[in-house]
Scaffold this motif. Structure first.
Motif, PDB file in Angstrom:
ATOM      1  N   TYR A  12     -15.228 -28.960 -25.128  1.00 15.33           N
ATOM      2  CA  TYR A  12     -14.535 -28.166 -24.097  1.00 15.33           C
ATOM      3  C   TYR A  12     -13.352 -28.898 -23.546  1.00 15.33           C
ATOM      4  O   TYR A  12     -12.371 -28.256 -23.234  1.00 15.33           O
ATOM      5  N   ARG A  13     -13.333 -30.250 -23.294  1.00 15.81           N
ATOM      6  CA  ARG A  13     -12.255 -31.030 -22.577  1.00 15.81           C
ATOM      7  C   ARG A  13     -11.283 -30.928 -23.571  1.00 15.81           C
ATOM      8  O   ARG A  13      -9.885 -30.793 -23.242  1.00 15.81           O
ATOM      9  N   SER A  14     -11.030 -31.038 -25.145  1.00 22.18           N
ATOM     10  CA  SER A  14     -10.129 -31.018 -25.996  1.00 22.18           C
ATOM     11  C   SER A  14      -9.356 -29.428 -25.762  1.00 22.18           C
ATOM     12  O   SER A  14      -8.317 -29.451 -25.931  1.00 22.18           O
ATOM     13  N   ALA A  15     -10.502 -28.492 -25.715  1.00 20.11           N
ATOM     14  CA  ALA A  15      -9.626 -27.285 -25.562  1.00 20.11           C
ATOM     15  C   ALA A  15      -8.948 -27.046 -24.352  1.00 20.11           C
ATOM     16  O   ALA A  15      -7.822 -26.251 -24.337  1.00 20.11           O
ATOM     17  N   GLU A  20      -3.331 -26.652 -21.734  1.00 20.49           N
ATOM     18  CA  GLU A  20      -2.516 -27.226 -20.770  1.00 20.49           C
ATOM     19  C   GLU A  20      -1.240 -27.855 -21.444  1.00 20.49           C
ATOM     20  O   GLU A  20      -0.167 -27.792 -20.987  1.00 20.49           O
ATOM     21  N   ALA A  21      -1.259 -28.326 -22.534  1.00 24.87           N
ATOM     22  CA  ALA A  21      -0.190 -28.751 -23.375  1.00 24.87           C
ATOM     23  C   ALA A  21       0.621 -27.592 -23.733  1.00 24.87           C
ATOM     24  O   ALA A  21       1.871 -27.666 -24.101  1.00 24.87           O
ATOM     25  N   ALA A  22      -0.031 -26.375 -24.242  1.00 22.53           N
ATOM     26  CA  ALA A  22       0.594 -25.276 -24.424  1.00 22.53           C
ATOM     27  C   ALA A  22       1.401 -24.503 -23.682  1.00 22.53           C
ATOM     28  O   ALA A  22       2.685 -24.111 -23.430  1.00 22.53           O
TER      29      ALA A  22
END
Length: 62
Positions: A12-15, A20-22
């Motif tokens: 979940y955190r990596s998603a 956010e990066a996108a």
């Protein structure tokens, strides 16, 4: 913490981080910032391209 719960939280955190990066739009540096780095680069090039001064007279040994 169980490994399956840890893996689920990590997923979940990596998603969230990918989302956010996108959305991130990098800010272009201002003119003052670009001019400063350009002058630093120019100074480094001038310092490297200057020939080393030769001594007026070489030392002699007897």
């Amino acid at each position: 913490m169980h490994s399956d719960i840890h893996l689920l939280l990590h997923t979940y955190r990596s998603a969230e981080l990918r989302h956010e990066a996108a959305e991130f739009i990098p800010v272009r540096p201002g003119l003052r910032h670009r001019m400063g780095w350009t002058l630093v680069e120019l100074g480094l090039r001038l310092a490297q391209s200057r020939p080393h001064p030769q001594p007026a007279r070489a030392a002699r040994t007897a």
